[in-house]
Design a protein around this motif. Structure first.
Motif: not given
Length: 291
Positions: A10-17
């Motif tokens: 998965g990828y964290g949305t805190n890195g896609l703000t």
């Protein structure tokens, strides 16, 4: 790794703000991710805004349509207090501050249940100035107890993360909390692979093996020894094939989420390069080339 199920990345949305949540989820599905680490924040499923249940249902439909799993992360910097990073915490000097963080975590448990998430992530927070160690641990236990009760009712594990600089900073600290609470079944561990490289005495792969019985969520990025800075893969010191092989050997079924919260300006490109790196590292453990 031969014969073992590949890791669910998965990828964290805190890195896609810088992306709308809908666009971020579409990007991750397009890149081949299995899921998302969804940080509850003002730009991505705000836990404090009106109509949370309806907005959560909409996200659930989107996740289902894209075939993405999810874990709920609660590390938003200013979601509770616009002036204090990660404040108030479970260790706050003011009882109302601790209660506000507890309420947020209980909300996160409900959101996780509604989304079918595999865990809720949390952390202890930094010990406030002038607070002795025994008092800090007591506050943590008291503040987490209602969250653990909610997690037990919802059937969603609470996965606390050892965080450098926090009261609960190491795997040993996790076990201190766990045993002092009587080893409640809902309490598990978020293991951040970079934090293992940064702080733990053992190599990251050994940390994975030691943590296996309590593993409920995994975060992953590169890092250097003694420096708490989340780095893109290849920019730090971690040898990843042994780490991924150790994870696969545990039988862990949750998401392994890329955690690059200070790289949102390059989020789409790093999401692409990260999954390529991790799939190639997995393949290296089998002596084959990634598809």
């Amino acid at each position: 790794m031969s014969g073992r199920q590949r890791l669910r990345l998965g990828y964290g949305t805190n890195g896609l703000t810088d992306l709308r949540l809908d666009d971020a989820l579409g990007l991750l599905a397009e890149l081949g991710y299995d899921g998302v680490g969804l940080t509850l924040d003002h730009m991505h499923l705000d836990p404090l805004a009106p109509d949370l249940a309806a907005r959560t249902a909409q996200v659930a439909r989107r996740l289902s349509a894209l075939g993405l799993g999810v874990t709920i992360e609660t590390g938003a910097r200013y979601v509770l207090d616009p002036r204090r990073k990660h404040g108030p915490s479970l260790l706050d000097a003011e009882p109302e501050g601790r209660a506000a963080r507890t309420r947020l975590l209980i909300t996160a448990v409900q959101v996780a249940a509604d989304l079918g998430a595999h865990a809720v992530h949390c952390f202890s927070g930094i010990t406030p100035p002038g607070t002795d160690c025994d008092t800090a641990w007591q506050r943590l236990r008291e503040a987490l107890t209602p969250v653990l009760d909610a997690a037990a009712t919802a059937g969603v594990p609470l996965a606390i993360e050892p965080e450098p600089g926090h009261l609960l900073a190491t795997l040993a600290d996790f076990h201190h909390l766990r045993t002092s609470l009587g080893s409640p079944p809902p309490l598990g561990l978020t293991l951040d692979i970079g934090h293992c490289q940064c702080l733990e005495p053992d190599p990251p792969a050994e940390c994975v093996r030691a943590a296996a019985p309590w593993l409920r969520h995994v975060q992953i990025e590169d890092m250097r020894r003694g420096v708490h800075e989340h780095l893109p893969f290849g920019d730090g010191e971690i040898d990843f094939p042994p780490v991924l092989d150790a994870l696969a050997a545990t039988g862990y079924q949750g998401l392994t989420v890329v955690e690059l919260p200070r790289h949102s300006h390059a989020g789409p490109e790093l999401a692409r390069s990260s999954i390529e790196f991790l799939r190639n590292a997995e393949a290296a453990t089998r002596g084959v080339t990634a598809a």
